[in-house]
Design an enzyme around this catalytic site. Structure first.
Site, mmCIF file in Angstrom:
data_model
loop_
_atom_site.group_PDB
_atom_site.id
_atom_site.type_symbol
_atom_site.label_atom_id
_atom_site.label_comp_id
_atom_site.label_asym_id
_atom_site.label_seq_id
_atom_site.Cartn_x
_atom_site.Cartn_y
_atom_site.Cartn_z
ATOM 1 N N HIS A 101 0.820 -1.214 0.000
ATOM 2 C CA HIS A 101 0.000 0.000 0.000
ATOM 3 C C HIS A 101 0.858 1.270 0.000
ATOM 4 O O HIS A 101 0.326 2.373 -0.210
ATOM 5 C CB HIS A 101 -0.929 0.003 1.217
ATOM 6 C CG HIS A 101 -2.271 0.596 0.949
ATOM 7 N ND1 HIS A 101 -2.439 1.734 0.192
ATOM 8 C CD2 HIS A 101 -3.524 0.207 1.318
ATOM 9 C CE1 HIS A 101 -3.725 2.029 0.129
ATOM 10 N NE2 HIS A 101 -4.417 1.108 0.793
ATOM 11 N N ARG A 102 2.150 1.140 0.206
ATOM 12 C CA ARG A 102 3.009 2.320 0.163
ATOM 13 C C ARG A 102 3.253 2.789 -1.261
ATOM 14 O O ARG A 102 3.525 3.965 -1.500
ATOM 15 C CB ARG A 102 4.360 2.022 0.833
ATOM 16 C CG ARG A 102 4.282 1.712 2.319
ATOM 17 C CD ARG A 102 5.622 1.254 2.850
ATOM 18 N NE ARG A 102 6.087 0.035 2.198
ATOM 19 C CZ ARG A 102 7.270 -0.541 2.448
ATOM 20 N NH1 ARG A 102 8.102 0.004 3.331
ATOM 21 N NH2 ARG A 102 7.618 -1.646 1.822
#
Length: 470
Positions: free
Chosen positions: A441-442
């Site tokens: 998700h980064r």
């Protein structure tokens, strides 16, 4: 100058990729053997693969440092060689070695990564596999001094460190394969009690497994846990005791990498069910047209993933935590999860975007076969930027896989099964599979990840869409 003074000690070389140690699997030479420059002398297992290690020196082997199953650190002595001279030196020089003499004195310098250096000419000496005879003392293993061999000993004596001790009074047990010796050792099987069914009474893996299946087969108890039920090291026969499996080699590397992935990567998994009927029909049409070069479903899925990564390059990336940046890779180095006898490996197809679909199919087949055979060099098991995992081969529909650190995403494919599906308002039976995307998700938000997965799903359901993107 004496022979001892002129010996050359070959240290375990730097095997690359941050590897600091290796386990000796099998010695390919024994004390007293004559070796040539770049001849493979030992097979070792690192945290990434099983590789052959060539020796840069030529001469007579006077010491082997370490036995099969022993862990050796990089930079520590591996084998000691006494060079041959023109008058016989450490021993009589065999015919044909004169042309190697200059290389022998200098060493080849090619000591990295155990897959040879290309000197595959007829001058290399190939040795016949030796039989390890249980009950016979193994050849001496050097610890810095020169090991001696008994010239009157049996011609088929075991290489250093590979003998298996037999029970007193038992008949000798003949073993060729180091895998058989290791299996017997790990499972506590006395080889002297096993009847070999191979040629000449040689004990095969099937013989050891048959002995394990026999409830009356003797098992050596190798370890115990204090103040607890007795434990066995390795895959011990079923019983009341615990089973203790050493976390070493490739298994340890897998555990470390997966643990690091879970610690560092905030991963999210999304999934979708898709109708794969048209994809199967497309594959059948391709293979019917050119049956001599078949294309697999995995190759078609790989092609679809490459199309998706071209449209969504955010997923073909990794997070550089030290530099506090996201690095998107120029090429797609496609990892393919492959289950092997040594654990789950992820061999990499570098610059997969440059391959045609047929080339992808051929590379996938060759690479997964080499991974299962243990012949891939360590460099082929690192450097991936995106992984494709076909866990459907295990008969499961879905999964939430762990990302192959430091990659940013992994596409999983479940089994393809007949299911009821609505087509144009009518209920029909279709070939359905589930696709899952696990992503970091980064590197992106749900919109990018969902867009990629939807693109893959649409191409699976309507393969014609793929043509518009290649």
């Amino acid at each position: 100058m004496t022979t001892v003074e002129r010996t050359q000690v070959f240290l375990l070389p730097d095997l690359g990729e941050g590897l600091s140690e290796a386990e000796i699997v099998e010695w390919r030479v024994a004390v007293g053997d004559i070796v040539t420059v770049d001849q493979t002398v030992v097979e070792v297992e690192t945290a990434k693969a099983v590789v052959d290690v060539p020796c840069p020196y030529a001469g007579r082997v006077v010491a082997l440092h370490g036995a099969a199953g022993e862990i050796r650190p990089v930079g520590q002595p591996l084998i000691t060689i006494a060079p041959l001279d023109g008058d016989g030196g450490a021993g009589d020089e065999p015919a044909g070695h004169a042309t190697y003499r200059e290389e022998e004195r200098a060493g080849s310098g090619n000591v990295l990564i155990g897959y040879g250096t290309g000197h595959g000419g007829s001058g290399r000496r190939r040795r016949r596999p030796r039989l390890a005879v249980a009950g016979e003392p193994p050849a001496a293993v050097g610890t810095g001094a020169v090991a001696q061999t008994d010239p009157t000993g049996p011609a088929d004596a075991a290489p250093a460190g590979t003998g298996v001790t037999a029970s007193p009074g038992s008949s000798p047990a003949l073993v060729i394969s180091p895998i058989v010796r290791r299996l017997a050792k790990e499972r506590g099987v006395d080889l002297a009690s096993v009847r070999g069914t191979g040629l000449g009474g040689v004990i095969r893996r099937a013989d050891v497994e048959a002995a394990l299946a026999d409830a009356a087969a003797p098992a050596a108890r190798l370890a115990a846990v204090p103040d607890a039920p007795e434990a066995h090291v390795g895959l011990a026969p079923a019983g009341d005791g615990d089973v203790v499996i050493p976390l070493t080699g490739i298994r340890k590397a897998i555990a470390d990498k997966l643990s690091r992935s879970r610690r560092e990567i905030p991963e999210v998994t999304i999934w979708v069910d898709v109708d794969a009927t048209a994809l199967l029909e497309t594959r059948a049409a391709i293979n019917a047209a050119t049956p001599d070069a078949p294309v697999s479903i995995l190759a078609l899925l790989a092609r679809i993933c490459l199309s998706g990564l071209r449209k969504y390059p955010q997923l073909n990336a990794h997070v550089d935590t030290e530099g506090q940046r996201i690095v998107q890779s120029a090429g797609v180095h496609l990892g393919i999860a492959a289950q092997t006898d040594r654990g789950l490996l992820v061999p990499v197809l570098r610059d997969a975007q440059r391959l045609t679909t047929r080339e992808l199919a051929a590379e996938l087949a060759a690479t997964t076969a080499a991974a299962r055979a243990g012949t891939l060099p360590p460099a082929r098991l690192t450097g991936g930027t995106f992984t494709l995992n076909n866990y459907g081969v295990f008969g499961v529909d879905g999964s939430t896989p762990i990302i192959n650190h430091p990659e940013a995403a992994l596409l999983g494919v479940g089994r393809i099964v007949d299911k009821p599906w609505v087509v144009d308002g009518q209920l029909a039976v279709r070939k359905v599979t589930q696709l899952s995307l696990t992503f970091d998700h980064r590197v992106c938000d749900g919109g990018v990840a969902g867009g990629f997965l939807r693109h893959v799903a649409d191409c699976v359901e309507q393969p014609a869409l793929l043509v518009a993107n290649v």
